[in-house]
Write a protein that holds these residues in place. Structure first.
Motif, mmCIF file in Angstrom:
data_model
loop_
_atom_site.group_PDB
_atom_site.id
_atom_site.type_symbol
_atom_site.label_atom_id
_atom_site.label_comp_id
_atom_site.label_asym_id
_atom_site.label_seq_id
_atom_site.Cartn_x
_atom_site.Cartn_y
_atom_site.Cartn_z
ATOM 1 N N UNK A 292 -55.950 6.879 -48.124
ATOM 2 C CA UNK A 292 -54.662 6.287 -48.418
ATOM 3 C C UNK A 292 -53.507 7.161 -47.176
ATOM 4 N N UNK A 293 -54.284 8.226 -46.657
ATOM 5 C CA UNK A 293 -53.533 9.005 -45.835
ATOM 6 C C UNK A 293 -54.188 8.772 -44.492
ATOM 7 N N UNK A 294 -53.242 9.001 -43.387
ATOM 8 C CA UNK A 294 -53.741 9.015 -42.047
ATOM 9 C C UNK A 294 -54.560 10.176 -41.707
ATOM 10 N N UNK A 295 -55.740 10.077 -40.855
ATOM 11 C CA UNK A 295 -56.411 11.106 -40.556
ATOM 12 C C UNK A 295 -55.908 11.766 -39.175
ATOM 13 N N UNK A 296 -55.755 12.870 -39.216
ATOM 14 C CA UNK A 296 -55.100 13.637 -37.927
ATOM 15 C C UNK A 296 -56.072 13.715 -36.984
ATOM 16 N N UNK A 297 -55.856 13.339 -35.772
ATOM 17 C CA UNK A 297 -56.794 13.285 -34.518
ATOM 18 C C UNK A 297 -56.266 14.135 -33.148
ATOM 19 N N UNK A 298 -57.109 14.746 -32.578
ATOM 20 C CA UNK A 298 -56.647 15.096 -31.347
ATOM 21 C C UNK A 298 -57.302 14.436 -29.962
ATOM 22 N N UNK B 46 -53.470 6.104 -21.820
ATOM 23 C CA UNK B 46 -53.976 4.875 -22.466
ATOM 24 C C UNK B 46 -54.644 5.229 -23.974
ATOM 25 N N UNK B 47 -55.249 6.207 -23.753
ATOM 26 C CA UNK B 47 -56.088 6.649 -25.230
ATOM 27 C C UNK B 47 -54.887 6.873 -26.381
ATOM 28 N N UNK B 48 -53.934 7.418 -25.839
ATOM 29 C CA UNK B 48 -52.711 7.812 -26.823
ATOM 30 C C UNK B 48 -52.023 6.650 -27.250
ATOM 31 N N UNK B 49 -51.756 5.734 -26.193
ATOM 32 C CA UNK B 49 -51.088 4.567 -26.776
ATOM 33 C C UNK B 49 -52.019 3.690 -27.766
ATOM 34 N N UNK C 293 -51.928 10.857 -34.644
ATOM 35 C CA UNK C 293 -52.022 11.571 -33.244
ATOM 36 C C UNK C 293 -51.301 12.796 -33.441
ATOM 37 N N UNK C 294 -52.301 13.872 -33.524
ATOM 38 C CA UNK C 294 -51.471 15.167 -33.765
ATOM 39 C C UNK C 294 -51.347 15.961 -32.660
ATOM 40 N N UNK C 295 -52.396 15.864 -31.598
ATOM 41 C CA UNK C 295 -52.252 16.652 -30.464
ATOM 42 C C UNK C 295 -53.250 16.237 -29.428
ATOM 43 N N UNK D 150 -46.437 16.300 -30.218
ATOM 44 C CA UNK D 150 -47.555 16.906 -30.005
ATOM 45 C C UNK D 150 -48.195 18.186 -29.875
ATOM 46 N N UNK D 151 -49.275 18.635 -30.786
ATOM 47 C CA UNK D 151 -49.513 19.883 -30.667
ATOM 48 C C UNK D 151 -50.842 20.316 -29.497
ATOM 49 N N UNK D 152 -51.107 21.520 -29.491
ATOM 50 C CA UNK D 152 -52.279 21.833 -28.526
ATOM 51 C C UNK D 152 -53.371 22.572 -29.299
ATOM 52 N N UNK D 153 -54.645 22.090 -28.824
ATOM 53 C CA UNK D 153 -55.504 22.934 -29.488
ATOM 54 C C UNK D 153 -56.148 23.171 -28.299
ATOM 55 N N UNK D 154 -56.399 24.452 -28.014
ATOM 56 C CA UNK D 154 -57.149 25.175 -26.755
ATOM 57 C C UNK D 154 -57.281 26.871 -27.198
ATOM 58 N N UNK D 155 -58.292 27.100 -26.477
ATOM 59 C CA UNK D 155 -58.344 28.641 -26.690
ATOM 60 C C UNK D 155 -59.609 28.810 -27.686
ATOM 61 N N UNK D 156 -60.545 29.801 -27.292
ATOM 62 C CA UNK D 156 -61.522 30.127 -28.174
ATOM 63 C C UNK D 156 -61.692 31.397 -28.450
ATOM 64 N N UNK D 157 -62.696 32.358 -29.023
ATOM 65 C CA UNK D 157 -62.807 33.404 -29.289
ATOM 66 C C UNK D 157 -62.189 34.456 -28.256
ATOM 67 N N UNK D 158 -62.872 33.962 -27.071
ATOM 68 C CA UNK D 158 -62.342 35.093 -25.996
ATOM 69 C C UNK D 158 -61.257 34.967 -25.365
#
Length: 145
Positions: free
Chosen positions: A29-35, A56-59, A70-72, A108-116
């Motif tokens: 019933x709820x939308x799934x967040x996607x990046x 195009x993918x965002x649209x 679309x979260x980010x 939109x949000x940004x998902x970037x960066x890892x442990x280092x």
């Protein structure tokens, strides 16, 4: 997976549509967040949509995939980029996000960066980071398995 919060690896319109159909077909019933995963380093070995295809993918997600939210944007930058300050891959993703926000009226949000490099990613606007090896330790490579 009823408690799934987000999928960070959408790299094509087709994948977005398939995920949308599966999510809606499962009766959520709820939308799934996607990046949208973006190949900001143009490396052939990296996954992600090419930078010129992000719009195009965002649209497609916003206009056609009513079960998705679309979260980010997400990137796994190059090793070389992670050693530079500012990281050019992170800067590219931030610019792509800013362009999409202006064109589509999004935030939109940004998902970037890892442990280092997560601290630098946060400095450049990341709202999500992936720090698995900091928590779980290094993974065995295929050669050591």
């Amino acid at each position: 997976i009823p408690n799934l919060w987000a999928v960070e690896t959408i790299d094509s319109e087709a994948k977005a549509r398939r995920l949308n159909d599966a999510w809606e077909g499962a009766g959520h019933s709820r939308g799934l967040n996607v990046f949208i995963q973006v190949n900001t380093s143009d490396e052939g070995s990296k996954g992600g949509v090419e930078q010129h295809d992000v719009d195009a993918v965002a649209r497609a997600i916003v206009e056609e995939c009513k079960g998705l939210r679309l979260l980010g944007l997400m990137t796994i930058g190059s090793i070389e980029g992670s050693q530079q300050r500012p990281n050019p891959d992170f800067l590219r993703l931030r610019q792509l996000r800013d362009d999409l926000n202006a064109k589509l009226g999004l935030s939109l949000e940004l998902s970037m960066g890892m442990s280092d490099d997560f601290e630098h990613a946060l400095e450049l606007g990341a709202t999500n980071v992936r720090v698995g090896s900091r928590i779980f330790g290094s993974r065995a490579t295929n050669a050591t398995q």
